[in-house]
Design an enzyme around this catalytic site. Structure first.
Site, PDB file in Angstrom:
ATOM      1  N   GLY A 210       0.076  -0.084  -5.138  1.00  0.00           N
ATOM      2  CA  GLY A 210      -1.370  -0.643  -4.715  1.00  0.00           C
ATOM      3  C   GLY A 210      -2.218  -0.237  -6.001  1.00  0.00           C
ATOM      4  O   GLY A 210      -2.230   1.017  -6.154  1.00  0.00           O
TER       5      GLY A 210
ATOM      6  N   ASN B  38       0.036   1.528   5.810  1.00  0.00           N
ATOM      7  CA  ASN B  38       0.770   0.684   4.855  1.00  0.00           C
ATOM      8  C   ASN B  38       1.273  -0.377   5.952  1.00  0.00           C
ATOM      9  O   ASN B  38       2.318  -0.113   6.940  1.00  0.00           O
ATOM     10  CB  ASN B  38       1.788   1.237   4.166  1.00  0.00           C
ATOM     11  CG  ASN B  38       2.619   0.292   3.383  1.00  0.00           C
ATOM     12  OD1 ASN B  38       3.883   0.641   3.178  1.00  0.00           O
ATOM     13  ND2 ASN B  38       2.291  -0.939   3.310  1.00  0.00           N
ATOM     14  N   GLY B  39       0.964  -1.621   6.004  1.00  0.00           N
ATOM     15  CA  GLY B  39       1.553  -2.600   6.608  1.00  0.00           C
ATOM     16  C   GLY B  39       0.672  -3.816   7.025  1.00  0.00           C
ATOM     17  O   GLY B  39      -0.366  -3.996   6.435  1.00  0.00           O
TER      18      GLY B  39
ATOM     19  N   TYR C 269      12.278  -4.551  -5.026  1.00  0.00           N
ATOM     20  CA  TYR C 269      11.249  -4.838  -6.051  1.00  0.00           C
ATOM     21  C   TYR C 269      10.002  -3.560  -5.936  1.00  0.00           C
ATOM     22  O   TYR C 269       9.671  -3.292  -6.916  1.00  0.00           O
ATOM     23  CB  TYR C 269      10.491  -6.359  -5.634  1.00  0.00           C
ATOM     24  CG  TYR C 269       9.213  -6.252  -6.539  1.00  0.00           C
ATOM     25  CD1 TYR C 269       9.025  -6.579  -7.810  1.00  0.00           C
ATOM     26  CD2 TYR C 269       8.176  -6.751  -5.728  1.00  0.00           C
ATOM     27  CE1 TYR C 269       7.914  -6.546  -8.538  1.00  0.00           C
ATOM     28  CE2 TYR C 269       6.704  -6.650  -6.243  1.00  0.00           C
ATOM     29  CZ  TYR C 269       6.644  -6.967  -7.866  1.00  0.00           C
ATOM     30  OH  TYR C 269       5.518  -6.900  -8.318  1.00  0.00           O
TER      31      TYR C 269
ATOM     32  N   CYS D 299       0.860  -1.299  -0.198  1.00  0.00           N
ATOM     33  CA  CYS D 299       0.061  -0.124  -0.071  1.00  0.00           C
ATOM     34  C   CYS D 299       0.918   1.296   0.024  1.00  0.00           C
ATOM     35  O   CYS D 299       2.127   1.245   0.340  1.00  0.00           O
ATOM     36  CB  CYS D 299      -0.979   0.148   1.261  1.00  0.00           C
ATOM     37  SG  CYS D 299      -1.831  -1.209   1.445  1.00  0.00           S
TER      38      CYS D 299
END
Ligand code: SF4
Length: 458
Positions: free
Chosen positions: A33, A107-108, A253, A7
């Site tokens: 995302g 985010n997480g 990535y 995210c």
């Protein structure tokens, strides 16, 4: 690559057009995302929210910005990890309580989501989603009467896992990074954004600050809470529990190559991993190519270190969205033929070294080798710029279970045969660390040792 992105979060304080800036920032975080997007904005009295499924550019049109006026905002782009892929789980979450509204973008992934949710339900909280983010919001709300700062500090002491948070009330934005800094979060300044005064921006990656024509100030530190309101900037450290262990896959990535995370430029990290890979696993060949997008930096590093020329070799179709329909499993596996194609004139009759960022299930790699051979490659030497992924992630990245990870179930030679390459090598874990020159990372998916203890996915 079989990992899915996670995210992206953004927070804006003190800009005349906080929603528009959030929109720019989220667009530049779109790679993190693509399932849903949302922006919450305060006009000083009320928080307004718009969110929906889809890309940022699909979710917002001009009319939405008419309803999203104000100088304080948080925004989110989502790829589902915890919680299902439904509109109920789209972020930011907004709740209005007796003392006012709170909106939250996360985010997480929390590893103690279930006991916390149970505890909150037992004390009367109700939930509208299956997202762990709503648990964080309810925890903040529970102690909000002690003041926002105390409520956030209390909440941080209860939650475990990975989190980069952007929280807002009507007049304040707060950024939080978990004690291990597993997910990135940085701070920037936008000059003259409101009546000549500077605005602040919090974002998952520095490329989002650039997209708002802002200036990068610094990374939020592991375990740091940063509060931005009319009194300026205040930082609180939860020092006793912090140890930096940022997700190494952010560099391999996830992150955009033009971002800089914790002082390390992402593209530079990829070059260096490619260079080490060339030193560790040399092979005679005519050209080096990289699998777009994240394999390219490592391929350029490999080429530079080995003296073998870098050529483009593979083209990616950038216009395939998450909603692209591949009805059967076989068609889904063949998706790579739609996504990637080879440039025959770069490859025909050549011995080719192809660099990818990882091998997860092995399906994509096998198809990739087929594409290269079909384009006339005489030999295909597969090199991977991350170590073998043997363990799943439960800190915010959607990975297959252990028995679907090819490096967990197969030896190197078996994988080589499976993907049909002439040779195969992964960078060693020591080599990855050497490329960074420091060991301050979560490497759980390679080693099975995670910064935060949790029941294992199998
Ligand atoms: S387990 Fe792997 S993907 Fe998950 S946070 Fe750690 S390094 Fe990143």
């Amino acid at each position: 690559m079989g990992f899915h992105d996670e995210c992206g979060v953004v927070g804006i304080y003190g800009a005349e057009n906080a929603a528009a800036l959030s929109y720019f920032a989220l667009t530049s975080l779109q790679h993190r995302g693509q399932e849903s997007a949302g922006i919450a904005v305060s006009d000083g009295e009320t928080i307004h929210l718009h969110k929906d499924m889809g890309l940022v550019s699909d979710v917002f049109d001009k009319d939405h910005f008419e309803d999203l006026k104000g100088s304080v905002a948080v925004g989110h782009v989502r790829y589902a990890t915890a919680g299902g892929r439904t509109i109920e789980n789209a972020q930011p979450f907004l709740n209005t309580f007796k003392l006012g509204g709170i909106a939250l973008a996360h985010n997480g992934q929390l590893v103690n989501y279930e006991p916390l949710r149970e505890m909150l339900e037992d004390s009367g909280s109700t939930f509208s989603s299956t997202s762990d983010t709503e648990v964080i919001l309810k925890l903040i709300a529970r102690s909000y009467k002690k003041g926002l700062e105390a409520a956030v500090v209390n909440t941080i002491q209860l939650i475990k896992g990975s989190y980069a948070l952007c929280i807002m009330t009507e007049d304040t934005v707060i950024g939080v990074r978990d004690p291990n800094g597993i997910r990135p979060l940085c701070l920037g300044k936008i000059a003259g954004a409101h009546n000549g005064k500077d605005a602040y921006i919090l974002a998952s990656e520095s490329c989002a600050i650039d997209s708002c024509n802002g200036e990068f100030v610094r990374d939020i530190e592991p375990g740091e809470i940063i509060i931005i309101n009319k009194n300026g900037l205040k930082s609180i450290h939860l020092e006793e529990r912090t140890k930096k262990q940022t997700c190494i896959f952010e560099y391999v990535y996830f992150a955009r190559p033009d971002s800089v995370i914790d002082g390390i430029p992402v593209q530079e990290a990829r070059y260096r991993m490619g260079k080490v890979l060339a030193e560790e696993s040399p092979v005679e060949a005519d050209v080096v190519i990289g699998v777009p997008d994240s394999g390219i930096g490592a391929a350029q590093g490999y080429a530079r270190a080995s003296g073998i020329p870098y050529v483009t070799g593979i083209i990616k179709n950038k216009y395939i969205g998450r909603t692209f329909i591949a009805p059967t499993q076989k068609e889904r596996e063949n998706m790579v033929f739609v996504k990637l194609n080879a440039i025959r004139s770069d490859l025909e009759g050549k011995r080719v070294i192809v660099i990818d960022d990882s091998i997860v299930r092995g399906t994509t790699s096998r198809r990739l080798v087929q594409i290269l051979r079909r384009a006339g490659a005489k030999e295909v030497h597969f090199r991977v710029s991350s170590s073998p992924v043997k363990f799943p992630c439960y800190l915010g990245i959607d990975t297959p279970s252990k028995n679907e990870l090819i490096s967990s179930t197969h030896e190197l030679e078996e994988i080589r045969k499976e993907i049909g390459a002439d040779s195969l090598a992964f960078i060693s874990l020591e080599g990855m660390i050497k490329a960074f020159g420091e060991d301050t990372f979560c490497k759980g998916c390679f080693s099975g040792e995670y910064p935060v203890a949790c029941a294992r996915k199998v």
